[in-house]
Design a protein around this motif. Structure first.
Motif, mmCIF file in Angstrom:
data_model
loop_
_atom_site.group_PDB
_atom_site.id
_atom_site.type_symbol
_atom_site.label_atom_id
_atom_site.label_comp_id
_atom_site.label_asym_id
_atom_site.label_seq_id
_atom_site.Cartn_x
_atom_site.Cartn_y
_atom_site.Cartn_z
ATOM 1 N N PHE A 156 0.832 -1.200 0.000
ATOM 2 C CA PHE A 156 0.000 0.000 0.000
ATOM 3 C C PHE A 156 0.872 1.258 0.000
ATOM 4 N N GLY A 157 0.570 2.183 -0.916
ATOM 5 C CA GLY A 157 1.278 3.451 -0.992
ATOM 6 C C GLY A 157 2.600 3.390 -1.716
ATOM 7 N N GLN A 158 3.058 2.195 -2.127
ATOM 8 C CA GLN A 158 4.363 2.076 -2.775
ATOM 9 C C GLN A 158 4.280 1.479 -4.177
ATOM 10 N N PRO A 195 -9.651 3.102 3.183
ATOM 11 C CA PRO A 195 -9.695 2.304 4.411
ATOM 12 C C PRO A 195 -9.300 0.857 4.162
ATOM 13 N N ASN A 196 -8.659 0.255 5.160
ATOM 14 C CA ASN A 196 -8.339 -1.169 5.119
ATOM 15 C C ASN A 196 -9.397 -1.900 5.942
ATOM 16 N N TYR A 197 -10.242 -2.648 5.251
ATOM 17 C CA TYR A 197 -11.350 -3.344 5.913
ATOM 18 C C TYR A 197 -11.002 -4.801 6.214
ATOM 19 N N ALA A 198 -9.736 -5.092 6.518
ATOM 20 C CA ALA A 198 -9.334 -6.463 6.820
ATOM 21 C C ALA A 198 -10.124 -7.042 7.989
ATOM 22 N N SER A 199 -10.534 -6.180 8.939
ATOM 23 C CA SER A 199 -11.296 -6.664 10.090
ATOM 24 C C SER A 199 -12.695 -7.135 9.707
ATOM 25 N N HIS A 200 -13.176 -6.756 8.521
ATOM 26 C CA HIS A 200 -14.482 -7.227 8.065
ATOM 27 C C HIS A 200 -14.437 -8.704 7.678
ATOM 28 N N LEU A 201 -13.214 -9.217 7.478
ATOM 29 C CA LEU A 201 -12.997 -10.637 7.191
ATOM 30 C C LEU A 201 -12.268 -11.240 8.393
ATOM 31 N N PRO A 202 -12.985 -11.574 9.463
ATOM 32 C CA PRO A 202 -12.327 -11.995 10.708
ATOM 33 C C PRO A 202 -11.536 -13.294 10.590
ATOM 34 N N GLU A 203 -11.895 -14.147 9.625
ATOM 35 C CA GLU A 203 -11.145 -15.374 9.366
ATOM 36 C C GLU A 203 -10.785 -15.395 7.889
ATOM 37 N N PHE A 204 -9.519 -15.709 7.588
ATOM 38 C CA PHE A 204 -9.063 -15.651 6.197
ATOM 39 C C PHE A 204 -7.929 -16.646 5.989
ATOM 40 N N ALA A 205 -7.945 -17.310 4.843
ATOM 41 C CA ALA A 205 -6.830 -18.174 4.443
ATOM 42 C C ALA A 205 -6.748 -18.203 2.926
ATOM 43 N N LEU A 206 -5.528 -18.111 2.406
ATOM 44 C CA LEU A 206 -5.257 -18.259 0.975
ATOM 45 C C LEU A 206 -4.240 -19.379 0.817
ATOM 46 N N THR A 252 -1.605 -18.688 3.843
ATOM 47 C CA THR A 252 -1.369 -17.404 4.502
ATOM 48 C C THR A 252 -2.678 -16.866 5.045
ATOM 49 N N THR A 253 -2.602 -16.217 6.200
ATOM 50 C CA THR A 253 -3.777 -15.598 6.806
ATOM 51 C C THR A 253 -3.683 -14.079 6.809
ATOM 52 N N ASP A 254 -2.514 -13.539 6.469
ATOM 53 C CA ASP A 254 -2.353 -12.083 6.392
ATOM 54 C C ASP A 254 -3.068 -11.571 5.145
ATOM 55 N N HIS A 255 -3.830 -10.497 5.307
ATOM 56 C CA HIS A 255 -4.585 -10.001 4.163
ATOM 57 C C HIS A 255 -4.864 -8.516 4.304
ATOM 58 N N TYR A 256 -5.038 -7.881 3.153
ATOM 59 C CA TYR A 256 -5.404 -6.467 3.046
ATOM 60 C C TYR A 256 -6.709 -6.397 2.268
ATOM 61 N N VAL A 257 -7.647 -5.579 2.739
ATOM 62 C CA VAL A 257 -8.952 -5.456 2.090
ATOM 63 C C VAL A 257 -9.226 -3.971 1.842
ATOM 64 N N GLY A 258 -9.051 -3.532 0.620
ATOM 65 C CA GLY A 258 -9.175 -2.120 0.293
ATOM 66 C C GLY A 258 -10.538 -1.744 -0.256
ATOM 67 N N ASP A 259 -10.891 -0.479 -0.084
ATOM 68 C CA ASP A 259 -12.102 0.103 -0.659
ATOM 69 C C ASP A 259 -11.839 1.595 -0.807
ATOM 70 N N PHE A 297 -20.364 -1.944 -0.423
ATOM 71 C CA PHE A 297 -18.941 -2.137 -0.192
ATOM 72 C C PHE A 297 -18.317 -2.878 -1.367
ATOM 73 N N THR A 298 -17.116 -2.419 -1.758
ATOM 74 C CA THR A 298 -16.296 -3.108 -2.751
ATOM 75 C C THR A 298 -15.034 -3.580 -2.043
ATOM 76 N N TYR A 299 -14.957 -4.861 -1.771
ATOM 77 C CA TYR A 299 -13.816 -5.407 -1.044
ATOM 78 C C TYR A 299 -12.770 -5.931 -2.028
ATOM 79 N N HIS A 300 -11.612 -5.239 -2.115
ATOM 80 C CA HIS A 300 -10.474 -5.699 -2.911
ATOM 81 C C HIS A 300 -9.594 -6.527 -1.964
ATOM 82 N N ILE A 301 -9.621 -7.846 -2.118
ATOM 83 C CA ILE A 301 -9.022 -8.749 -1.132
ATOM 84 C C ILE A 301 -7.662 -9.217 -1.645
#
Length: 381
Positions: free
Chosen positions: A108-110, A187-198, A168-175, A153-157
């Motif tokens: 993010f930002g880079q 905003p980073n809405y990663a908390s809207h996805l309380p459980e995540f795995a890729l 991996t469970t680390d994730h970024y969710v942008g809108d 909401f548009t969740y870019h996961i």
């Protein structure tokens, strides 16, 4: 000789047709029926839980970018499944994509914007209100793009792709948020996805996650009042998409969605009018569900409501370690313990003095199965 040539041409044409899809191929169901499951999935990116077995795949194969273009299944194919739980008050997603090249590296930002990497996207409009949903502006024209950014909401996961056999469970969710293009917020809405795995294996990647549903009164500094209580027969606007970049050039090559869009395509991020529809329904009855019901006879918390301490009772043939977790209404874990189950019935005392009053969800994991129960903590007197 002419007949032989004709058959060759027809054969080549049929082969190309079977491997090339245009924008008007198979979209998700007109209204996707989403079943309430008694045993929620273990979020580990494998997608082998029993609850997924009875749910049909929904295609993600409508070409939004470049609009009306074709593609080969050697390059990309994708689909998703969706269930919900009245016990945990969460949606659960399973997204599977076959892609010939996965591109990550977003910072993010880079780096380039997040949609220029290989990501999954979820679009959700909990009350099917439709309309623009980009900014908190004063109107609904194409410059102001809405008067309430949380209208949908548009969740870019995004997550870095793990090594083969890992998750991996680390994730970024942008809108997008803000008042206008001169006042853009991300905003980073990663908390809207309380459980995540890729998880990735070869050319196949699997996203598995839970999602909290919020309504259009959502405020970043006070999210609790906006959380939606999911109920049977609730209809929501919802689509799923995949952004595909086949090169490390910081430029998205394709975007595929689960519903058709009119020209010029890629309209979901602006306007919820184009979202698909889902309907929450009760359990899907099947032989497998009946077997599951016979296997698990009882999970009970008593007393309920709870004032200070409570008893958990599990009645089930399973023996072994039981992982017990409690989540608040935001999906945040607030308690965890384990117990050894050696008999048909396990009784476990839970000391909950430190928890404030409210609605909570208990999960008991026994092997690969997770069972849930909702309970209420009342004011201490």
């Amino acid at each position: 000789m002419k007949n032989i040539y004709f058959y060759i041409v027809v054969g080549v044409a049929l082969f190309c047709f079977n491997n090339l899809y245009a924008f008007s191929s198979i979209a998700q169901d007109d209204t996707v029926e989403v079943p309430d499951v008694s045993a929620v999935p273990v979020i580990d990116g494998t997608g082998d839980d029993q609850c997924w077995q009875n749910v049909p795949w929904q295609s993600i194969d409508q070409v939004w970018i470049p609009y009306d273009a074709g593609f080969t299944t050697d390059d990309y194919s994708g689909h998703y499944k969706l269930v919900w739980s009245s016990s945990t008050n969460l949606l659960y997603f399973l997204i599977e994509v076959n892609d010939d090249a996965f591109v990550d590296g977003f910072i993010f930002g880079q780096t380039a914007d997040v949609y220029n990497f290989d990501i999954s996207e979820v679009f959700i409009d909990e009350n099917t209100s439709g309309g623009f949903h980009i900014f908190d502006a004063t109107g609904n024209d194409t410059l102001q793009l809405g008067s309430n950014a949380e209208n949908a909401f548009t969740y870019h996961i995004y997550a870095d792709f793990p090594d083969v056999g890992q998750a991996t469970t680390d994730h970024y969710v942008g809108d997008l948020d803000g008042r206008n293009w001169g006042n853009v917020q991300n905003p980073n809405y990663a908390s809207h996805l309380p459980e995540f795995a890729l998880r990735k294996s070869g050319n196949v990647a699997v996203w598995e996650f839970s999602l909290i549903v919020y309504n259009d009164t959502y405020e970043n500094n006070n999210v609790d009042p906006a959380r939606v209580v999911l109920t049977v027969d609730k209809v929501m606007g919802l689509s799923v998409a995949y952004c595909d970049n086949d090169n490390t050039d910081g430029q998205r090559d394709n975007m595929f969605g689960s519903v058709w869009e009119p020209s010029p395509g890629n309209l979901h991020w602006q306007n919820a009018d184009y979202f698909g529809r889902v309907k929450l329904v009760s359990n899907i009855t099947s032989v497998l569900d009946e077997q599951k019901t016979q296997h698990v006879s009882s999970i009970k918390i008593y007393p309920n409501p709870v004032s200070s301490s409570s008893q958990l009772m599990l009645s089930d043939p399973y023996t072994g370690e039981v992982l017990i977790r409690i989540f608040n209404i935001l999906g945040q874990e607030v308690f965890q313990t384990s117990a050894l189950k050696t008999n048909q019935i396990l009784t476990q005392r839970l000391s909950l003095d430190y928890l404030s009053s409210g609605i909570y969800f208990l999960q008991a994991q026994m092997g690969r199965n997770i069972y849930s129960e909702k309970f209420i903590i009342t004011d201490k007197k």
